[in-house]
Design a protein around this motif. Sequence first.
Motif, PDB file in Angstrom:
ATOM      1  N   ALA A 130       3.276 -47.789   7.836  1.00  0.00           N
ATOM      2  CA  ALA A 130       4.075 -47.019   6.877  1.00  0.00           C
ATOM      3  C   ALA A 130       5.533 -46.952   7.302  1.00  0.00           C
ATOM      4  O   ALA A 130       6.446 -47.053   6.469  1.00  0.00           O
ATOM      5  CB  ALA A 130       3.492 -45.608   6.738  1.00  0.00           C
ATOM      6  N   LEU A 131       5.769 -46.790   8.616  1.00  0.00           N
ATOM      7  CA  LEU A 131       7.149 -46.753   9.102  1.00  0.00           C
ATOM      8  C   LEU A 131       7.840 -48.090   8.890  1.00  0.00           C
ATOM      9  O   LEU A 131       9.025 -48.144   8.545  1.00  0.00           O
ATOM     10  CB  LEU A 131       7.153 -46.378  10.586  1.00  0.00           C
ATOM     11  CG  LEU A 131       8.520 -46.188  11.238  1.00  0.00           C
ATOM     12  CD1 LEU A 131       9.281 -45.072  10.546  1.00  0.00           C
ATOM     13  CD2 LEU A 131       8.369 -45.879  12.723  1.00  0.00           C
ATOM     14  N   ASP A 133       7.154 -50.213   6.454  1.00  0.00           N
ATOM     15  CA  ASP A 133       7.474 -50.284   5.020  1.00  0.00           C
ATOM     16  C   ASP A 133       8.699 -49.441   4.686  1.00  0.00           C
ATOM     17  O   ASP A 133       9.547 -49.842   3.872  1.00  0.00           O
ATOM     18  CB  ASP A 133       6.268 -49.815   4.200  1.00  0.00           C
ATOM     19  CG  ASP A 133       5.072 -50.741   4.369  1.00  0.00           C
ATOM     20  OD1 ASP A 133       5.278 -51.898   4.764  1.00  0.00           O
ATOM     21  OD2 ASP A 133       3.927 -50.285   4.134  1.00  0.00           O
ATOM     22  N   LEU A 134       8.794 -48.250   5.328  1.00  0.00           N
ATOM     23  CA  LEU A 134       9.954 -47.390   5.077  1.00  0.00           C
ATOM     24  C   LEU A 134      11.236 -48.042   5.548  1.00  0.00           C
ATOM     25  O   LEU A 134      12.264 -48.017   4.849  1.00  0.00           O
ATOM     26  CB  LEU A 134       9.744 -46.042   5.768  1.00  0.00           C
ATOM     27  CG  LEU A 134      10.896 -45.034   5.658  1.00  0.00           C
ATOM     28  CD1 LEU A 134      11.128 -44.661   4.197  1.00  0.00           C
ATOM     29  CD2 LEU A 134      10.605 -43.788   6.474  1.00  0.00           C
ATOM     30  N   VAL A 135      11.203 -48.636   6.732  1.00  0.00           N
ATOM     31  CA  VAL A 135      12.403 -49.307   7.241  1.00  0.00           C
ATOM     32  C   VAL A 135      12.785 -50.491   6.362  1.00  0.00           C
ATOM     33  O   VAL A 135      13.964 -50.724   6.072  1.00  0.00           O
ATOM     34  CB  VAL A 135      12.162 -49.749   8.700  1.00  0.00           C
ATOM     35  CG1 VAL A 135      13.312 -50.617   9.191  1.00  0.00           C
ATOM     36  CG2 VAL A 135      12.001 -48.536   9.600  1.00  0.00           C
ATOM     37  N   GLU A 136      11.768 -51.237   5.897  1.00  0.00           N
ATOM     38  CA  GLU A 136      12.053 -52.375   5.027  1.00  0.00           C
ATOM     39  C   GLU A 136      12.631 -51.910   3.698  1.00  0.00           C
ATOM     40  O   GLU A 136      13.538 -52.541   3.145  1.00  0.00           O
ATOM     41  CB  GLU A 136      10.781 -53.174   4.802  1.00  0.00           C
ATOM     42  CG  GLU A 136      10.986 -54.446   3.997  1.00  0.00           C
ATOM     43  CD  GLU A 136       9.714 -55.257   3.868  1.00  0.00           C
ATOM     44  OE1 GLU A 136       9.740 -56.299   3.208  1.00  0.00           O
ATOM     45  OE2 GLU A 136       8.675 -54.826   4.438  1.00  0.00           O
ATOM     46  N   ALA A 137      12.099 -50.781   3.163  1.00  0.00           N
ATOM     47  CA  ALA A 137      12.629 -50.279   1.900  1.00  0.00           C
ATOM     48  C   ALA A 137      14.042 -49.734   2.055  1.00  0.00           C
ATOM     49  O   ALA A 137      14.859 -49.821   1.143  1.00  0.00           O
ATOM     50  CB  ALA A 137      11.702 -49.189   1.345  1.00  0.00           C
ATOM     51  N   ALA A 138      14.335 -49.150   3.227  1.00  0.00           N
ATOM     52  CA  ALA A 138      15.661 -48.573   3.474  1.00  0.00           C
ATOM     53  C   ALA A 138      16.614 -49.567   4.123  1.00  0.00           C
ATOM     54  O   ALA A 138      17.659 -49.164   4.634  1.00  0.00           O
ATOM     55  CB  ALA A 138      15.528 -47.329   4.360  1.00  0.00           C
ATOM     56  N   SER A 139      16.273 -50.847   4.132  1.00  0.00           N
ATOM     57  CA  SER A 139      17.121 -51.840   4.784  1.00  0.00           C
ATOM     58  C   SER A 139      18.526 -51.934   4.183  1.00  0.00           C
ATOM     59  O   SER A 139      19.476 -52.207   4.913  1.00  0.00           O
ATOM     60  CB  SER A 139      16.435 -53.211   4.749  1.00  0.00           C
ATOM     61  OG  SER A 139      16.151 -53.594   3.423  1.00  0.00           O
TER      62      SER A 139
END
Length: 287
Positions: A130-131, A133-139
């Motif tokens: 999940a982290l 995915d979050l980092v990828e979404a907030a890239s």
Amino acid sequence: MATIPSLPSRDDVLRMARNTTDITGQLLDTAGNITRIAINTFDPRDGSGSEALRVLRETTAELAEASESPQAQEAFYRIVDTLMRLGTSGAPLAVHPVSEPAQALLAALGDSLLPVLDAVEPAVEEFAAALGDLVEAASPLLPAAAGLAAGALLALTPVIRAAADVLEESNPELRRIADALTAALAPLLPFQVALAERAAAAGANVVRTTLAPLADLTEAAAATTKAARPVLVAGEEILVFGLEHLQPLLMTSASRAGRFARAAAVRVSAAVSPAAERGVVVAVTPV
């Protein structure tokens, strides 16, 4: 009774022979390429081999000359002396009595942490996914955050340098402060140690006496929860049922409120608009 395996067919034998021949040919080609590269590299007729040998000979001579200098010998001596000191000072720690409690502590921590790690491994893996995915979404925000961090560091650099200069200039005063604190706190250390021992003994007694009632209370709470589980489930079902039936009513109320708000907005805009004709009344009837 075990069955006798069937013999390979003629096609299988031909296919295995063909694969073996192909692999052997590839290995021979690779060996030929390596041999050709080695011959081309060290061939004296071409000049590349002699040039490589000359460069290697000059590099070796320069390294030998550099290692023979007094500075290099002194550096080598210091390195060897440092390693010997580390070995002689660190070796007794392995057999020192102080190391036994540390080893026992590490062993106990390892034995205690292994079940915990096994239990939390799925949760940690899911959290890591999940982290990620979050980092990828907030890239897209990462470059801006990096720029802000760089700006903050650049802004803090003069402050840190000024503080370092002030502390360096105030070195005598800092030493006086440290000496005063040491002289004031040193007599209190034995008293603090004795007080800590008394507090530890009292805390151990309190924990020892409260563990049994706490265990009884936990068991009673668990039994109460188990007995009240049907009631809790029924309450959750009633709550979910009420929310499901309340959702259409809330949506209808919100829709009506939106229509009334739009109608009021149209009337107000028609009343205050300078381009509106006199005697014309705009009315919107909600559907």
